[in-house]
Design a protein around this motif. Sequence first.
Motif, PDB file in Angstrom:
ATOM      1  N   PHE A 168       0.891  -1.169  -0.099  1.00  0.00           N
ATOM      2  CA  PHE A 168       0.038  -0.091  -0.010  1.00  0.00           C
ATOM      3  C   PHE A 168       0.998   1.315   0.211  1.00  0.00           C
ATOM      4  N   SER A 169       0.879   1.927  -0.983  1.00  0.00           N
ATOM      5  CA  SER A 169       1.967   3.123  -1.170  1.00  0.00           C
ATOM      6  C   SER A 169       1.337   3.951  -2.294  1.00  0.00           C
ATOM      7  N   LEU A 170       1.907   5.253  -1.953  1.00  0.00           N
ATOM      8  CA  LEU A 170       1.446   6.278  -2.890  1.00  0.00           C
ATOM      9  C   LEU A 170       2.853   6.918  -3.497  1.00  0.00           C
ATOM     10  N   ARG A 171       2.901   7.168  -4.887  1.00  0.00           N
ATOM     11  CA  ARG A 171       4.091   7.903  -5.264  1.00  0.00           C
ATOM     12  C   ARG A 171       3.865   8.780  -6.046  1.00  0.00           C
ATOM     13  N   CYS A 172       4.516   9.894  -5.914  1.00  0.00           N
ATOM     14  CA  CYS A 172       4.281  11.430  -6.573  1.00  0.00           C
ATOM     15  C   CYS A 172       5.343  11.513  -7.790  1.00  0.00           C
ATOM     16  N   TRP A 173       4.431  11.710  -8.822  1.00  0.00           N
ATOM     17  CA  TRP A 173       5.079  11.864 -10.179  1.00  0.00           C
ATOM     18  C   TRP A 173       5.125  13.325 -10.533  1.00  0.00           C
ATOM     19  N   ARG A 216      15.196  19.866  -6.915  1.00  0.00           N
ATOM     20  CA  ARG A 216      14.978  18.864  -5.799  1.00  0.00           C
ATOM     21  C   ARG A 216      13.598  18.662  -5.576  1.00  0.00           C
ATOM     22  N   TYR A 217      12.466  19.498  -5.522  1.00  0.00           N
ATOM     23  CA  TYR A 217      11.199  18.882  -5.388  1.00  0.00           C
ATOM     24  C   TYR A 217      10.702  18.676  -6.760  1.00  0.00           C
ATOM     25  N   SER A 273       0.466  17.984 -11.181  1.00  0.00           N
ATOM     26  CA  SER A 273      -0.058  16.817 -10.375  1.00  0.00           C
ATOM     27  C   SER A 273      -0.290  15.318 -10.856  1.00  0.00           C
ATOM     28  N   CYS A 274       0.307  14.585 -10.248  1.00  0.00           N
ATOM     29  CA  CYS A 274       0.061  13.181 -10.569  1.00  0.00           C
ATOM     30  C   CYS A 274       0.660  12.112  -9.511  1.00  0.00           C
ATOM     31  N   PHE A 275      -0.263  11.310  -9.035  1.00  0.00           N
ATOM     32  CA  PHE A 275      -0.103  10.158  -8.163  1.00  0.00           C
ATOM     33  C   PHE A 275      -0.306   8.918  -8.637  1.00  0.00           C
ATOM     34  N   GLU A 276       0.379   7.922  -8.079  1.00  0.00           N
ATOM     35  CA  GLU A 276       0.248   6.442  -8.280  1.00  0.00           C
ATOM     36  C   GLU A 276      -0.015   5.813  -7.095  1.00  0.00           C
ATOM     37  N   GLY A 323       8.951  11.854  -7.162  1.00  0.00           N
ATOM     38  CA  GLY A 323       9.581  10.603  -7.075  1.00  0.00           C
ATOM     39  C   GLY A 323       9.285  10.224  -5.728  1.00  0.00           C
ATOM     40  N   MET A 324       8.966  11.024  -4.766  1.00  0.00           N
ATOM     41  CA  MET A 324       8.600  10.607  -3.364  1.00  0.00           C
ATOM     42  C   MET A 324       7.843   9.469  -3.287  1.00  0.00           C
TER      43      MET A 324
END
Length: 274
Positions: A5-10, A25-26, A31-34, A269-270
């Motif tokens: 169960f995870s969320l990745r920020c694209w 760096r940021y 906006s895009c999430f996986e 990438g977080m």
Amino acid sequence: MADEFSLRCWGVRGSTPTPGSSTLRYGGETSCFEIRAGDALVLVDCGSGARNLGMELCKCKPRSFDLLFTHTHLDHICGLPFFKPAYDPNFEVTAWAGHFQDETSLVDIVSRIMSPPIFPVAAKTLKAVEFKTFTAGGQIPRDDDLVIRTTPLSHPGGACGFRFEYQGKSICIITDHEHGDPEIDAALPDFVQGADIMIYDAMFTDEEYPAFKGWGHSTWQKAVQLAREGHVKTPVLFHHDPKRSDDELDEIGLAAQNAYSGTLVASEGMILRP
């Protein structure tokens, strides 16, 4: 993995992509999430960050997944024409939007941006995509163990927040949202109650906000306040102002950490796991 169960920020930027040395760096994608929940894959928003996500998905075996839109402003949909799985009929993409305040549909909006002379490729070429519309405030129907709840947000033209629940853990996405609507504000603490992770629209600071009232965005101080009211474990500041440099986000992150321990600043990438 069955227990993943995870969320990745694209993409974590607001309003417009911001490439350049001050945003390395940021990140500068919008906006895009996986979301991964066991075998399930759900994407939230298709901003410019979706181009890279799409290329990554195409390296794997084609599959079915849902694509949820918080709303359909350009910074949240501009990646769809460049999202490779959408053109591949071996994928099955169910695209959902629940923020509309009239009879507009999601396919209407996509057809407007993907039509000459605005864009040379028409929306009908998105062979993998089925478009669906719902009303924010209910639940997205599914046949697996992932629960997706929705809530209206305060934003010009409307917006929809999401809560993902899986195996006793929860992730909330609250963007794009402007505090100040009494009914919506009153509902949010219950909606995010006990969430392990809460993405929140923190485009402005309290000091900046009066000059941008009505633009549809909130502040990092309101993120902290909502996290405290809702007993959120990890609030994550999101939808960064396009003029905000990495160094300025560092300062905001430090101030937010001091105000509410555990607060994070979203970065491209977080990966977050409850």
